[in-house]
Design a protein around this motif. Structure first.
Motif, PDB file in Angstrom:
ATOM      1  N   ILE C 279       0.820  -1.216   0.000  1.00 45.26           N
ATOM      2  CA  ILE C 279       0.000   0.000   0.000  1.00 45.26           C
ATOM      3  C   ILE C 279       0.855   1.268   0.000  1.00 45.26           C
ATOM      4  CG2 ILE C 279      -2.070  -1.030   1.011  1.00 45.26           C
ATOM      5  CD1 ILE C 279      -1.107   0.190   3.727  1.00 45.26           C
ATOM      6  N   ALA C 280       2.129   1.110   0.341  1.00 47.25           N
ATOM      7  CA  ALA C 280       2.975   2.316   0.340  1.00 47.25           C
ATOM      8  C   ALA C 280       4.442   1.949   0.221  1.00 47.25           C
ATOM      9  CB  ALA C 280       2.757   3.117   1.626  1.00 47.25           C
ATOM     10  N   MET C 281       5.191   2.865  -0.355  1.00 49.46           N
ATOM     11  CA  MET C 281       6.648   2.733  -0.388  1.00 49.46           C
ATOM     12  C   MET C 281       7.268   4.049   0.050  1.00 49.46           C
ATOM     13  SD  MET C 281       7.633   0.663  -3.855  1.00 49.46           S
ATOM     14  CE  MET C 281       7.182  -1.068  -4.101  1.00 49.46           C
ATOM     15  N   ASP C 282       8.319   3.910   0.864  1.00 53.01           N
ATOM     16  CA  ASP C 282       9.107   5.068   1.268  1.00 53.01           C
ATOM     17  C   ASP C 282      10.532   4.761   0.812  1.00 53.01           C
ATOM     18  OD1 ASP C 282      10.222   7.259   2.382  1.00 53.01           O
ATOM     19  OD2 ASP C 282       9.758   6.756   4.462  1.00 53.01           O
ATOM     20  N   ILE C 283      10.988   5.520  -0.156  1.00 60.43           N
ATOM     21  CA  ILE C 283      12.208   5.135  -0.867  1.00 60.43           C
ATOM     22  C   ILE C 283      13.271   6.218  -0.722  1.00 60.43           C
ATOM     23  CG2 ILE C 283      13.156   4.544  -3.139  1.00 60.43           C
ATOM     24  CD1 ILE C 283      10.215   3.754  -3.918  1.00 60.43           C
ATOM     25  N   ASP C 284      14.483   5.794  -0.413  1.00 65.21           N
ATOM     26  CA  ASP C 284      15.595   6.735  -0.268  1.00 65.21           C
ATOM     27  C   ASP C 284      16.726   6.277  -1.180  1.00 65.21           C
ATOM     28  OD1 ASP C 284      17.253   8.706   0.539  1.00 65.21           O
ATOM     29  OD2 ASP C 284      17.606   7.927   2.561  1.00 65.21           O
ATOM     30  N   ILE C 285      17.080   7.132  -2.113  1.00 67.17           N
ATOM     31  CA  ILE C 285      18.038   6.745  -3.154  1.00 67.17           C
ATOM     32  C   ILE C 285      19.278   7.615  -3.078  1.00 67.17           C
ATOM     33  CG2 ILE C 285      18.393   6.741  -5.669  1.00 67.17           C
ATOM     34  CD1 ILE C 285      15.242   6.228  -5.741  1.00 67.17           C
ATOM     35  N   LEU C 286      20.433   6.958  -3.091  1.00 68.73           N
ATOM     36  CA  LEU C 286      21.696   7.690  -3.158  1.00 68.73           C
ATOM     37  C   LEU C 286      22.445   7.260  -4.407  1.00 68.73           C
ATOM     38  CD1 LEU C 286      23.445   7.611   0.361  1.00 68.73           C
ATOM     39  CD2 LEU C 286      22.181   9.507  -0.694  1.00 68.73           C
ATOM     40  N   PHE C 287      22.870   8.229  -5.203  1.00 67.44           N
ATOM     41  CA  PHE C 287      23.716   7.953  -6.361  1.00 67.44           C
ATOM     42  C   PHE C 287      25.081   8.596  -6.116  1.00 67.44           C
ATOM     43  CE2 PHE C 287      20.453   7.432 -10.100  1.00 67.44           C
ATOM     44  CZ  PHE C 287      19.985   6.267  -9.513  1.00 67.44           C
ATOM     45  N   ASN C 288      26.108   7.843  -6.452  1.00 60.16           N
ATOM     46  CA  ASN C 288      27.465   8.354  -6.299  1.00 60.16           C
ATOM     47  C   ASN C 288      27.875   9.117  -7.562  1.00 60.16           C
ATOM     48  OD1 ASN C 288      30.181   8.805  -5.983  1.00 60.16           O
ATOM     49  ND2 ASN C 288      30.660   6.736  -5.278  1.00 60.16           N
ATOM     50  N   SER C 289      27.946  10.447  -7.429  1.00 69.22           N
ATOM     51  CA  SER C 289      28.233  11.308  -8.579  1.00 69.22           C
ATOM     52  C   SER C 289      29.700  11.398  -8.926  1.00 69.22           C
ATOM     53  CB  SER C 289      27.804  12.737  -8.275  1.00 69.22           C
ATOM     54  OG  SER C 289      26.458  12.890  -8.474  1.00 69.22           O
ATOM     55  N   GLY C 290      30.565  11.054  -7.968  1.00 70.66           N
ATOM     56  CA  GLY C 290      31.976  11.334  -8.181  1.00 70.66           C
ATOM     57  C   GLY C 290      32.263  12.808  -7.937  1.00 70.66           C
ATOM     58  N   GLY C 291      33.356  13.291  -8.510  1.00 65.36           N
ATOM     59  CA  GLY C 291      33.880  14.616  -8.156  1.00 65.36           C
ATOM     60  C   GLY C 291      33.113  15.813  -8.693  1.00 65.36           C
ATOM     61  N   PHE C 292      32.370  15.638  -9.785  1.00 69.83           N
ATOM     62  CA  PHE C 292      31.608  16.750 -10.355  1.00 69.83           C
ATOM     63  C   PHE C 292      30.204  16.292 -10.725  1.00 69.83           C
ATOM     64  CE2 PHE C 292      36.063  17.828 -11.068  1.00 69.83           C
ATOM     65  CZ  PHE C 292      36.105  19.088 -10.484  1.00 69.83           C
TER      66      PHE C 292
END
Lengths: 276, 158, 706
Positions: C279-292
């Motif tokens: 019935i629900a999702m609580d989502i936390d996303i991290l992407f590694n961008s690197g230096g820029f």
């Protein structure tokens, strides 16, 4: 006749070749597949592809003889090369590399990942080393002194591999690479086994790409040789334990733990296959 | 005093007097302008630089010039003049096996080496024959299919 | 099959097949100078001083002081310097370029450059981030209330690694400054991106910059933004080179180590279940961008929009952050953020189903969105969602249900098997209103007096066959033979800006513009006369406007759909896993050329299988990419997945040409989830949480389950 090139010599006989090697500091060029990876390659090369003595494949009653400059493909196409050797050669890299890479180069590079060398270890092959002062025959196990350290004098070349014919028929070969082709061994295993009238007459195993040098322990294998199958079963755990202590892997792209565990798994599997 | 060496390049006797340690790949591209020979890695790992040396597929990046003395080298520029190439060309086109094209000259020469060894290869043999030629675009299916079609349609050429 | 779907001989076939096609490295180097970049050996440091070796006549170096315009590469946020500013932010950050007469001399000089650095503390791990480049949040319904009412709440964390595009042709660029104009050509996806970046870096007006694409040996996203960086660096050098061309061709190691790749990710999913339904999702996303930042903003946007997968989740809260680490900047790669989140959502759905004792596919079927449902961003699935039929197709080809049942039984022996399936979409074209607000594509058709017609667009053929498919559309509408229509490699002096070759947009968006242009030309056609027609982008009427600040509305006009099953055989002695079979059904609407589309699907599918398993890339303790060669970054060969089957499913999109929609990225996106699901089954039903999955990972898991 020797063709003299800028930075290289192309001799056409072993005598010419050894004379050059004795006089100058030359890098032997067999297949080139290890040598050419380096970007900054200085020095002069001694090309070995035109020397008939290094290309011969022959046999006598007791032994097979493979010229050191034979390519993997030439051996795969030879009726004399035994199945265990072909099993290993057919899984080296890919066709183009097999068409150029040679067994002499594979051995002479001094790596424990050399797939053909593993087979020469497990078969107790010996190397003929030819130099300006003559030849000598060295068991391959004695030839490797350490990582990239070889019992080879500056004037010497690996000219031939002598493989005993006995014990070649029943074998196991396993290679673990990162994919099915174009794969450098992350681990390799070869085993030979023979029994006669219920007694084990031969057992030999070798592990490649695990330590600085291919692991081949005749002293440990002798734990099983001469035993009946039931006795060997009884000795199995001691045998495995002995290898567990003998295998001291180095870490690379895969961990030492993985290497050790997998080596022992393959050893156990080999014993299972052989009825022990 | 160094000799020069001769070798047969795409059917023509060729004299070379440069360094014996130079890469065949660099010499083909830079001195003979044979830019159909592609450089993908210079480590023998991708097959883009494949040429045929005395009838066998080799990586030209892994081959020093001295090794070529007295030998025959065929690159895509020579091979494309043959009837066999025409059969492969038609087959590759029929399944659109060429995408970015960078692996293709090497792949075509690998195809030739598969078929010259065995005119009627199985799918497995075809896959094995191109297993040193990386392609990132196609997933290989179309190329495998193309070689199979060439074997069939070009029957008698190999 | 529609007439337009029938395959033709590709326009670029002959030149590539014969080895005659000219890639950037194939240009004659006579009279050209060679450039080589000198890069930071530190993950983070202050640049104190640069000491050049004695430079032979005609050799020189350029660094940030030579940048005549702004020392920024125009991408999205423009924080990437052309040459490092006061600090370097990752190992490989270019500080200067040495330019010399030949390759060897230039390499020697580059090696002899001494740069004084003051090493600074660096952040290497995504979990240790301090700087958040982008932080987005959106939702719908009332997630808080749903979690309070849930029967059960699941929380799981998922990780994915780098993926390297590994195009066969490395990056390369040649620049020449003559008569007040900078001309740059090379390997690229987006000539106008490069054009804009050079104009800004040099401070030139647009008419003084000319960019041409050379035949390009694969891109997969890797040549979307990176060529802008390399082109600016090369152009700065060429500006100083007195009219001589400067060429910079990367070798494989340089390319693998220092160019952009797929963002590693860390996703946490909290899922509320009530009465057997999510019935629900609580989502936390991290992407590694690197230096820029490069393309991280847009990669992250696509990733978080896809975070709830193909499911209709009434209550949703999604947060996404792209964070800075002192590692190589990550960027575009086929799928563009969606592969990471699809892996997580598909896997969490599998795990929940397993916990509830339901077959995952049945569980998923109960949650699948259908036509008319709201999307994650409260837009609408305007068109039919063909997943049920596609599941049937994959079931038929793979025998999924029977195998799934069979492998569920306790397995013994050396080899274990498993099969997994995943469902996904790929939003076709740019995210949100980018097409309307930023790209504003223009196409032209130039009819010559002899009746030949040239397609004038900035689309690049990077292997995907766009020259052929666009020409087919035009020929079809004009009712002329295909050989009367042609399309050259784009040259910004010659073609209008029809937008970049990215986002699976070219065929759908530019193709439709060309179709309309062709209709226009057909209406005006006069034999024997030279004519030109032009067409501009117009957003389809049905679109619910998208607001990026709120992540609300139609993020995409339509979706391409996919279902794939992967069957594995796992060796319990060695951990080696082998793909027994891979079956995919793909809906990209009408195939404009069946061979071409199938080729895209097969190639992308195999890249997805690599991403799931052998394609391992990591940084070492200092932050340096350690897998920097083809022998160390392992991509599939022809023998690794011999049984890979593609089924095309056609759900036409009325606003794409003849019903076509986005294609190129789709086949890769959801593959890891199917792979890992198969792996879980082969490993006695253990739960797994990351991809790619190595042989060593398998052995670790086996230790726990055997």
């Amino acid at each position: 006749m020797v063709t003299i090139l800028a930075n290289g010599f192309v001799p056409e006989s072993l005598a010419e070749c050894l004379e050059l090697k004795a006089k100058r500091s030359l890098t032997p060029y067999a297949g080139g597949t290890d040598l050419m990876i380096e970007e900054d390659r200085g020095g002069q090369y001694l090309f070995l592809h035109k020397i008939p003595e290094l290309k011969r494949i022959r046999e006598d009653d007791d032994n097979l003889y493979f010229g050191a400059a034979c390519t993997f493909t030439e051996l795969l196409e030879s009726a004399l090369a035994p199945a265990i050797l072909k099993a290993a050669l057919s899984r080296i890299a890919a066709p183009a590399i097999r068409n150029t890479g040679t067994i002499g180069g594979n051995i002479g590079n001094g790596s424990a990942k050399a797939d053909s060398a593993l087979i020469f270890f497990v078969t107790d092959s010996a190397l003929k080393l030819s130099g300006s002062k003559g030849e000598r025959l060295v068991p391959i196990q004695d030839f490797y002194l350490g990582r990239k350290k070889l019992d080879l004098q500056p004037d010497e070349l690996i000219s031939e591999v002598r493989m005993p014919k006995k014990w070649l028929s029943k074998y196991d070969y396993q290679k673990i690479g990162a994919r099915k082709s174009l794969a450098i061994s992350r681990l390799s295993f070869a085993g030979l086994f023979a029994e006669e009238n219920g007694a084990i007459t031969h057992c030999a195993v070798a592990f490649g790409a695990v330590s600085d040098v291919i692991i081949r322990r005749k002293d440990l294998d002798s734990l099983l040789i001469g035993k009946t199958i039931p006795d060997a079963k009884a000795a199995k755990s001691a045998y495995i334990k002995a290898y567990e202590e003998a295998i001291v892997p180095i870490r690379g792209r895969v961990s030492a733990e993985y290497r050790k565990e997998t080596c022992l798994n393959l050893l156990k599997d080999f014993l299972n296959k052989m009825g022990i | 005093m160094a000799d020069s060496m001769t070798f047969i390049l795409n059917g023509k006797e060729t004299v070379y007097s440069g360094s014996a340690t130079a890469r065949l790949l660099d010499v083909l591209r830079n001195e003979y302008n044979l830019t159909g020979v592609k450089c993908g890695c210079k480590e023998g790992e991708c097959g883009a630089c494949s040429v045929i040396l005395d009838g066998r597929l080799v990586n030209s990046c892994m081959t020093a010039m001295g090794r070529v003395a007295g030998s025959g080298v065929v690159t895509i520029e020579g091979y494309r003049e043959t009837e066999r190439f025409k059969a492969l060309d038609k087959a590759y086109a029929s399944v659109s096996a060429v995408q970015c094209g960078f692996c293709i000259p090497g792949m075509v020469l690998a195809s030739e080496c598969i078929l010259s060894k065995n005119a009627h290869p199985t799918e497995e043999e075809i896959r094995e024959g191109i297993s040193g030629n990386l392609c990132r675009c196609t997933g290989y299916n179309a190329i495998v299919k193309a070689i199979g079609i060439a074997a069939k349609e070009g029957d008698g050429l190999w | 099959m529609k007439e337009i779907s029938k395959s033709v001989r590709k326009k670029d076939h002959a030149s590539k097949m014969s080895g005659g096609a000219k890639y950037v490295a194939d240009w004659s180097a006579d009279g050209a100078l060679y450039g080589r970049l000198v890069r930071s050996p530190y993950a983070r440091a202050r640049v104190l001083d640069i000491h050049l070796p004695e430079m032979p006549e005609g050799c020189f170096a350029v660094d940030r002081r030579d940048v005549s315009g702004e020392n920024r590469v125009h991408i999205v946020m423009d924080d990437t310097p052309v040459y490092a500013g006061e600090t370097v932010e990752y190992i490989g950050d270019p500080v200067l370029m040495v330019v010399g007469h030949d390759e060897k001399e230039t390499a020697r000089l580059a090696k002899a450059v001494k740069v004084d650095y003051e090493e600074l503390p660096a952040i290497l791990n995504i979990r240790d981030y301090e700087t958040v480049f982008f932080d987005y949040n959106y939702g719908k319904g009332d997630a808080q209330k749903a979690f309070a009412e849930a029967d059960k709440v699941y929380e799981e964390e998922f990780q994915t690694g780098y993926q390297e595009q590994a195009y066969l042709e490395t990056q390369g660029m040649i620049a020449q400054y003559r008569d007040g104009k900078m001309t740059v050509h090379g390997s690229m996806q987006c000539p106008y991106y490069v054009h804009g970046a050079i104009a800004k870096a040099l401070g030139f007006t647009p008419d003084k910059v000319r960019v041409m694409q050379d035949t390009t040996g694969g891109g997969f996203g890797g040549k979307e933004a990176y060529p802008s960086i390399l082109a600016c660096q090369t152009a700065v050098a060429a500006y100083k080179a007195g009219g001589k061309p400067v060429r910079v061709i990367y070798d494989r190691r340089e390319d693998m180590e220092f160019t952009s790749k797929r963002h590693p990710s860390l996703c946490t999913y909290k899922v509320a279940v009530k009465d057997g339904k999510v019935i629900a999702m609580d989502i936390d996303i991290l992407f590694n961008s690197g230096g820029f930042t490069t393309l991280s903003a847009v990669v992250l946007q696509r990733g978080i929009i896809a975070a709830s997968g193909v499911y209709n989740i009434p209550n949703l809260n999604v947060r996404g952050r792209a964070v800075k680490t002192n590692t190589v900047p990550t960027g575009a790669y086929r799928g563009f953020g969606a592969p990471q989140t699809f892996f997580a959502v598909e896997t969490v759905m599998n795990h929940i189903a397993k916990d509830l004792g339901v077959e995952p596919l049945e569980f998923k079927k109960n949650h699948m969105a259908k036509q008319g449902d709201a999307t994650s961003t409260s837009g609408k699935y305007h068109f039919p969602v063909p997943l049920p039929d596609m599941i049937e197709e994959v079931e038929k080809a793979s025998g999924y249900y029977a195998k799934r049942e069979e492998y569920r039984k306790p397995q013994t022996g050396r080899y274990r098997r498993g099969i997994g399936i995943s469902l996904w979409f790929h939003g076709a074209g740019f995210t949100g209103s980018g097409e309307r607000d930023f790209i504003k594509a223009v196409v032209k058709l130039h009819k010559f007096a002899d009746g030949k017609v040239e397609v004038l667009v900035s689309q690049t053929d990077i292997g995907q066959g766009i020259k052929t498919t666009l020409s087919k559309i035009v020929a079809n509408e004009l009712n002329v033979p295909l050989d009367k229509v042609f399309c050259e490699n784009p040259d910004t002096d010659h073609v209008p800006d029809s937008g970049p070759t990215v986002a699976s947009r070219s065929l759908m968006t530019v193709g439709e513009l060309l179709r309309r242009a062709a209709i226009k030309l057909r209406g005006q056609w006069v034999d024997g006369e030279e004519q030109m027609v032009e067409e501009h982008f117009k957003e389809p009427d049905f679109i619910i406007p998208f607001y990026i600040e709120k992540f609300r509305g139609d993020a995409y006009p339509t979706y391409a759909w996919a279902v794939a099953a992967v069957e594995l055989k796992v060796d319990t002695l060695t951990g080696v896993h082998e793909v027994v079979g891979a079956w995919g059904s793909f809906d990209v609407g009408t195939s404009i050329d069946l061979n071409i589309v199938v080729g895209q699907m097969e190639g992308g599918f195999l890249q997805g299988l690599g991403y799931s398993s052998m394609e391992q890339m990591d940084t070492d303790a200092k932050g340096r990419i350690r897998n920097n060669s083809y022998s160390d970054y392992i991509i599939p060969t022809s023998v690794d997945v011999p049984n890979l089957q593609v089924i095309m499913h056609e759900e036409e999109y009325p606003d794409g040409p003849y019903g076509a929609k986005g294609a190129g990225e789709l086949p890769l996106v959801g593959v890891p989830a199917a792979y890992i699901s198969a792996m879980e089954q082969a490993l006695n039903g253990v739960n797994l949480y990351h991809a790619p999955f190595s042989t060593e990972d398998t052995m670790k898991a086996l230790r726990e389950v055997l």
